[in-house]
Structures are given as C-alpha cells and as structure tokens.
Design an enzyme around this catalytic site. Sequence first.
Site, short mmCIF file in Angstrom:
data_model
loop_
_atom_site.label_atom_id
_atom_site.label_comp_id
_atom_site.label_asym_id
_atom_site.label_seq_id
_atom_site.Cartn_x
_atom_site.Cartn_y
_atom_site.Cartn_z
N GLY A 1 7.12 4.63 13.20
CA GLY A 1 7.10 5.08 11.81
C GLY A 1 8.16 4.40 10.98
N ALA A 2 8.36 3.11 11.22
CA ALA A 2 9.50 2.40 10.63
C ALA A 2 9.15 1.56 9.41
CB ALA A 2 10.15 1.51 11.68
N GLY B 1 10.47 5.03 4.54
CA GLY B 1 11.27 6.24 4.64
C GLY B 1 12.34 6.21 5.70
N GLY C 1 12.25 6.04 8.94
CA GLY C 1 12.14 5.05 10.00
C GLY C 1 12.70 3.70 9.62
N TYR D 1 1.00 21.54 11.45
CA TYR D 1 2.12 20.60 11.48
C TYR D 1 3.30 21.18 12.25
CZ TYR D 1 5.96 17.69 9.70
OH TYR D 1 7.06 16.87 9.60
#
Length: 293
Positions: free
Chosen positions: A14-15, A18, A20, A170
């Site tokens: 997830g980089a 944001g 990440g 979630y």
Amino acid sequence: MTWSIENRPALVTGATSGIGTVVARELAKAGARVTIAARNPEKGSATASAIAAATGADVDVLDVDLSSLASVRDAALRFAATHDDLAVLVNNAGIVVGKRSQSPDGFELTFATNHLGPFLLTHMLTGLLTGPLPSRVINTSSVAHTYAKEGILFDDLGFDDRRYKFMEVYGHSKLANILHVAELNHRFGDDGVTAAAVHPGVVRTGLGSGGDSTVVRIAYTLGGRWMRTPEQGADTIVWLASGPSIDLSEGIYFEDRAPSKSTRHARDMDQAHRLWSVSEEMTDDRRQTTDDR
C-alpha cells in the site's frame, strides 16, 4: 543483537499513496533497501522514482494485488527469488467498500484484501523473516477493530448471513490484523520475529476514495478537516520499524508511539490461534512457504 535496518530489505504494501508512501520514504532515508508493493505497476514505478529522487536511494517495485491469492503467491515467490533476508514487512495496504463485493477467489473483498492477502504474503515470506538476523512485521490496523463486537465471526467470515455494514466489516478485518501479529509473536518470537499492530489515527488518505459507495466517500470527505496527515499517521509505523527496540510487555497494539487499549477480542489468543488455522485453510497455504523454494 543491535537492531538496524541499514542496508537490509524492507517491504511495504500500500505504498503508492498516503501512509505507505511516507513509510517507504522514511525507511529509505534510514538506509533500508526498500521495495514497495503496488497493485498498479505504473503508480508503483512513479512512487518509487519519487522516493528515489527525494532520498537518493534505489527503490524496487513488487507488483501484487492483495485481493488475489494467486497474485500474492506469485509476488512472494518473485521477492524471495531475489532476497535472502527481510528485515521489515509493513502490511499497510487496506480497503473499505460500501457494499458487499467478492475477491477473485470468491471471498468477501474487505476481509480478503485486508487480512487474507497480508496473511498469505507474510506466511510465504516466513523463511526470510526467520533468518539469522532479527526481523519485524508491522500491520496497519485501526481503532475500527472495536466495531467487531463479537470478535472474529468464524461462522460467517463473509457476512453472508447478516446485514452488511461497511464499518463493521472493515473493523472485523482490522481485528484480524491484530490477532495475526499476536500469533506471529507466539509462533516466531523465539526465531527473532517481533510483530506489532498500529492504529495510525484517522488519516487523510485514499482509503475510502476507492470504495463503491457514496456513503464511504462522503464520510471521508466530511471528516477531512479532523484527519491526520499521512506523515502523522506513518510516524508510529516508522518508529516501530526503525527504532532500537520494541517493548511488547504492555501490548502489541500501538498508537502515537505507545501501547494502546484494544478490545478483549484483540487479546484473545484462542481466537488468534483459530484465525491462523482458518486463514491457512482459506489460503490453502500450509505447505507453500519460501522455505520450499
């Protein structure tokens, strides 16, 4: 043994945006050999180039779709083929969607992406994490785990038999993130693996923008003025990844560089043990680790 990430591999999911991106950048600044895992190869390459320009470090890209078990298996094998060590694994990627959707493997999409994918990736890289040098695994969880008021719903992991409430779904996956690191410590703590979960705060990222619900997008838009910056959200993750030591004596769930209160379900080792076994069955990965390569 003194902890250092200098010139050791770090993998961050997830980089491409944001938290990440900030984590990957800061670990590169600290001297780690960073690989960013990205679902979109073009965004991955652009992010890697931006981090390299800002830090002077080389940054690699690992193409992977965490919602797809086949993609995760392939990515883990590709990473293991070019590495003999992994100092830090940051399982940061996550989604929240407003209505029930399925992963390519037929699982509920949020649970598949936020837990099953990271579980499989970590499991397949165990051989690198348990090498001669110590390692750390950090899962980006959330205070939203408190929405899982009944704990892990082992009889209804896909929320098929109850009303689909996106924050409950979630939160269920974020509880799984905490239980995952609890079991990692139990199984591999003696092999030099230290695992922790982090609540980064409510951060202004693209988490909700990719959802398929107007409700999700509006919630994130209206909450923007109270949200943290990605730098603020990434701080505790970077601290855990690069700091000289992690004290887990007061808990494995952190916020603002300190242990934080979690629910009783997040501290239930029976649930952690069972979730591990169920996750192995769901990913069909009991024999497919990088130890076998």
